[in-house]
Design a protein around this motif. Structure first.
Motif, PDB file in Angstrom:
ATOM      1  N   SER A   1     -38.416  35.529 -77.222  1.00 53.74           N
ATOM      2  CA  SER A   1     -37.659  34.765 -76.106  1.00 53.74           C
ATOM      3  C   SER A   1     -37.470  33.268 -76.633  1.00 53.74           C
TER       4      SER A   1
ATOM      5  N   ARG B   1     -37.682  32.368 -79.812  1.00 55.73           N
ATOM      6  CA  ARG B   1     -36.860  32.203 -81.011  1.00 55.73           C
ATOM      7  C   ARG B   1     -35.207  32.330 -80.789  1.00 55.73           C
ATOM      8  N   ARG B   2     -35.051  33.300 -79.805  1.00 55.26           N
ATOM      9  CA  ARG B   2     -33.712  33.740 -79.452  1.00 55.26           C
ATOM     10  C   ARG B   2     -32.963  32.434 -78.786  1.00 55.26           C
ATOM     11  N   THR B   3     -33.932  31.677 -77.823  1.00 56.90           N
ATOM     12  CA  THR B   3     -33.310  30.386 -77.157  1.00 56.90           C
ATOM     13  C   THR B   3     -33.285  29.301 -78.145  1.00 56.90           C
TER      14      THR B   3
ATOM     15  N   GLN C   1     -32.287  46.315 -76.393  1.00 61.10           N
ATOM     16  CA  GLN C   1     -31.489  45.267 -75.695  1.00 61.10           C
ATOM     17  C   GLN C   1     -31.036  45.969 -74.424  1.00 61.10           C
TER      18      GLN C   1
END
Length: 312
Positions: free
Chosen positions: A40, A42-44, A188
């Motif tokens: 989360s 890294r995605r942000t 996902q």
């Protein structure tokens, strides 16, 4: 203790369970927010944003869209839950898992983009509809409720296939939903409610009963994705997830989580409420009192609860 006025009286499954369930205390059990998963984070960072900015974006979407809030309230009422639970789940998903669109209409447009696609639920060349006909799943065959049926099948996968070689086929050491129900990319979820396809299949009967939407079929992957991508239908599945979590903890663990949105948000995030309720019951055997704890996602909901309640 903070209390939330349920929009309608508990019905259906709650009518048959004990009224002696202990209410989970309000607020968070953890003083500090539990660690946020690296994926989360890294995605942000990749999106060049922050959790605070994502929180503010989804909060503003809800604040500025009276139609969406109205749909949330109406759906929550149909499932006998407070709408704050749905708000908490939406905020948690769009703060940590995805970025919110700027308007509800964008979700409808995204859902429409899936129409006409051709995909199926399968692992390698085997459709899940064929896979669950194997003799290992015989114990599930007599179950006619979609929640119990797919929960049974998930348990069989976990016990007899996950990470094992069966009949010459090596199966991944991964969740049933990730192996068979992600034709795009594993892990996902989709739409406003960020519902997993397997979760949608599990709750198909409840959503059909409460909201009148057509029952889902694992052979019709496009139909499943349409349901979880369409904002109106997705809200029904969100409410069903929360309803089942409350019912599972009340009937199995003797715990009432209906007044703690951080706990219901946590379960919405991590899933498997039935199995987790069984684990809590085992932990409390002999008279111990262990409360379900919020994770990083549910912690945020309880921490910002006053702000979220203002949206309603």
């Amino acid at each position: 203790m903070r209390t939330f006025l349920l929009t309608v009286a508990f019905a259906g499954s709650l009518a048959s369970v004990s009224n002696a369930a202990q209410a989970v205390p309000a607020g968070n059990r953890n003083i500090e927010q539990p660690p946020i998963p690296g994926a989360s984070v890294r995605r942000t960072k990749a999106g060049k944003t922050s959790f605070d900015l994502k929180f503010e974006k989804v909060r503003d979407l809800l604040r500025d869209d009276d139609a969406l809030v109205g749909k949330i309230k109406k759906t929550a009422a149909a499932y006998g839950i407070s709408p704050i639970h749905m708000v908490g789940a939406i905020v948690g998903e769009h703060t940590y898992n995805v970025d919110a669109y700027d308007s509800l209409q964008s979700y409808y447009v995204k859902a429409a983009s899936y129409a006409g696609n051709s995909f199926r639920f399968a692992y390698k060349s085997e459709d899940v509809s064929d896979f669950v006909q194997r003799p290992e799943f015989a114990e599930c065959a007599a179950l006619d409720d979609s929640y119990r049926l797919w929960t049974c099948r998930e348990d069989v996968w976990q016990d007899r296939f996950r990470g094992k070689t069966v009949g010459g086929t090596a199966y991944p050491n991964n969740r049933f939903s990730a192996v068979f129900f992600q034709p795009f990319y594993a892990g996902q979820t989709f739409g406003l409610g960020q519902i997993n396809p397997l979760t949608a299949l599990m709750l198909s009967d409840l959503v059909h009963q409460k909201s009148g939407y057509a029952k889902l079929d694992e052979k019709d992957a496009v139909g499943v994705y349409k349901a979880i991508m369409d904002p109106d239908i997705s809200l029904a599945f969100m409410a069903a997830v929360i309803r089942k979590s409350i019912d599972d903890y009340r009937s199995i663990a003797g715990v009432d989580i209906s007044q703690n949105p951080g706990v219901t948000a946590t379960l919405f995030n991590i899933g498997n409420s039935l199995q987790r309720a069984r684990a809590l019951r085992a932990r409390n055997a002999g008279g111990a009192t262990n409360w379900p704890e919020e994770n990083y996602y549910g912690w945020l909901v309880n921490d910002r609860l006053d702000e979220l309640e203002d949206l309603l």
